[in-house]
Design an enzyme around this catalytic site. Sequence first.
Site, PDB file in Angstrom:
ATOM      1  CB  SER A   1      -0.949  -0.041   1.196  1.00  0.00           C
ATOM      2  OG  SER A   1      -1.938   0.951   1.094  1.00  0.00           O
TER       3      SER A   1
ATOM      4  CG  HIS B   1      -5.741  -2.097   0.180  1.00  0.00           C
ATOM      5  ND1 HIS B   1      -4.947  -1.726  -0.890  1.00  0.00           N
ATOM      6  CD2 HIS B   1      -5.178  -1.530   1.280  1.00  0.00           C
ATOM      7  CE1 HIS B   1      -3.954  -0.973  -0.452  1.00  0.00           C
ATOM      8  NE2 HIS B   1      -4.063  -0.841   0.858  1.00  0.00           N
TER       9      HIS B   1
END
Length: 675
Positions: A535, A650
């Site tokens: 991320s 994610h």
Amino acid sequence: MNLNDPYLWLEEVEGPKALEFAKAENKRTLEHFKGTATYHEVEQGVRKILLAEDRIPGVSLKKGELYNFWQDGKHVRGLWRKTSLSSYKTAEPKWDVILDIDVLAKKENENWVWKGASTLGPKHDRALVYLSRGGKDATVVREFDMNTRQFVKGGFSLPEAKTNMSWKDENTVFVGTDFGPGSLTDSGYPRIVKMWKRGTPLSEATTVQEASVTDMSAYSYIMDENDKRHVFHSIRKGFYSSANWYEDKSGHKVRLPMPEDSEFWGVFADKLFFELKSDLGSFKSGSIVFMPLSEISKGEAAQKSLRALFVPTEKRFIQGLNPTKNHILLHVTDDILSRIEKVTFTSADSWTTEPVKLGDNGMAYVTSTEDESDTYLAQYVDFLTPTSTYIGNASDKENHLELLKKSPVRFNSEGLKTQRFEAVSKDGTKIPYFVVSKSDLKMDGKNPTLLYGYGGFQAPMQPSYLNYIGKVWVEKGGVYVLSNLRGGGEYGPAWHQSVLKENRYKVYQDNIAIAEDLIRRGFTSPQHLGISGRSNGGLLTGATFTTRPDLFNAVIVGVPLLDMLRYHKLLAGASWMDEYGNPEDPKMREAILKYSPYQRLQKEAKYPEVLIMTSTKDDRVHPGHARKMVARMKELGHPVYYYENMEGGHAGSANIEQAILWNTLEYTYLWEKLK
């Protein structure tokens, strides 16, 4: 630096051409790594640990019972279940399954991924269950009857969206969702919150608040405090700023009279608690302050009633506040390591604070409390010590903790050690980091070394049990390094704020400084040094290797941001402008271009063979970042491996089998490049 973008077509998440690109790269990557002996050895180690039948179930408290979400080889999607405290203490607890996600997915022919549930106190007999298709942040929400174990026919239900929904009472919910055109913010989150009554269509729900399209999101919720129910409304202005209101019993809303950059932490004993992110009068940034609920109608003058519950020092900060029925348990970090402290109010404005002794040189923290009692759960863990779960009662004057479960050892820690060092960044700031390695490690610069980091959003990087990393990496001679870069929450708000926006480049200088320090000390050398991050950590590794490719021979870039000129236009990207700045601002654009990995790629540079990984279903950080980086690197003739999980969100993985594959690919790659 080429600012033209011929790869915008890769931003079409489900575009046929984009998916064809991803599948072709997946095929090449999987064929390469699965064809090695190392892959099968690593996969066996990861699989054995992630699917171990003697794993200790993590639990949370609800009405004196212990709730758990569990995945294993038979229940790949997972079971939502509960047990009693007495049963949990036994070697083989008897679990009462509330909802089987594998059965539900098969029945409904959907790729359901569990995203949690919120129950309605104090009975906790109804729940709002959140289900995701493939792991996306967007969820389907359905009302669930905890007694019949069935979804409520004609109950509260919403189709897939980035929804926030919370109970007001058993017949009313607050709901923010995609109500149609104009109902979402630029960040893709709900802009409008409505109050929805049972038995009525959503179209008749009453609007209770609206944010602007440039705000991040709006939401409303209840906080229970013993027998009281407090209603709050919030508009998240940006990632680090919000406006909050309290709604009294008559329905009148009163603005909480605090700066927008203060974080509202909750209510206890008719007091409102806030974390300060900047100095306020005599109160230091990082302090936890409170004011009586009765004072808020005075507006800014109410700040005169503020008292400081916790005041930070140079290395001592707070990470969390957990109220029980009669006490508050603080999660305090002291030079990055974690401690528990108990607060007891002896009168309306006086209190005592005392330590709750747990562990020695790692992470002790509270994992679950409940409003109805003083019972709490706590854990202790460090790099080499498996997680232990304890139960305590905050009303116990001796602060005794009873060991409930201790996780089994997953790797041989004999002959391993943990050390702490500091590297000096380019501007002179000392940057701490942890090193886990063999005790008899030869400092000859030849040790395979993995440097892991994040450096953003005030998220601290702290010790945790190395689990499969210990088995497939450290036990076999690899060195594991955890960095405490600026941008994280290790040393309070200032540590984070010092590298926002135009100062972002300093995070990457910090990472480079640690890499150079590891080499200087003899742990490793560029041929044997790798970096990894996910991320914002994927941006970290992307920016680091494009700045100093000579320092590394392996780079893992996970679910990353990489095109920082367009991040704010992709999915939730607009919500992160408080962190990275607005690329539309000419000055910020210039600052961003100094590190944005996608734009910094150069044909003449010599990069290591990078592994980039993402998920098609990631609706937070757009998969286009990773895809475009791979395409651009290939165009310029640079070696790169790419893996895109077609599910996963994610987190990268939608179920435990996908997690095994993902982690196996990472460590197979690292051994190939660094040994």
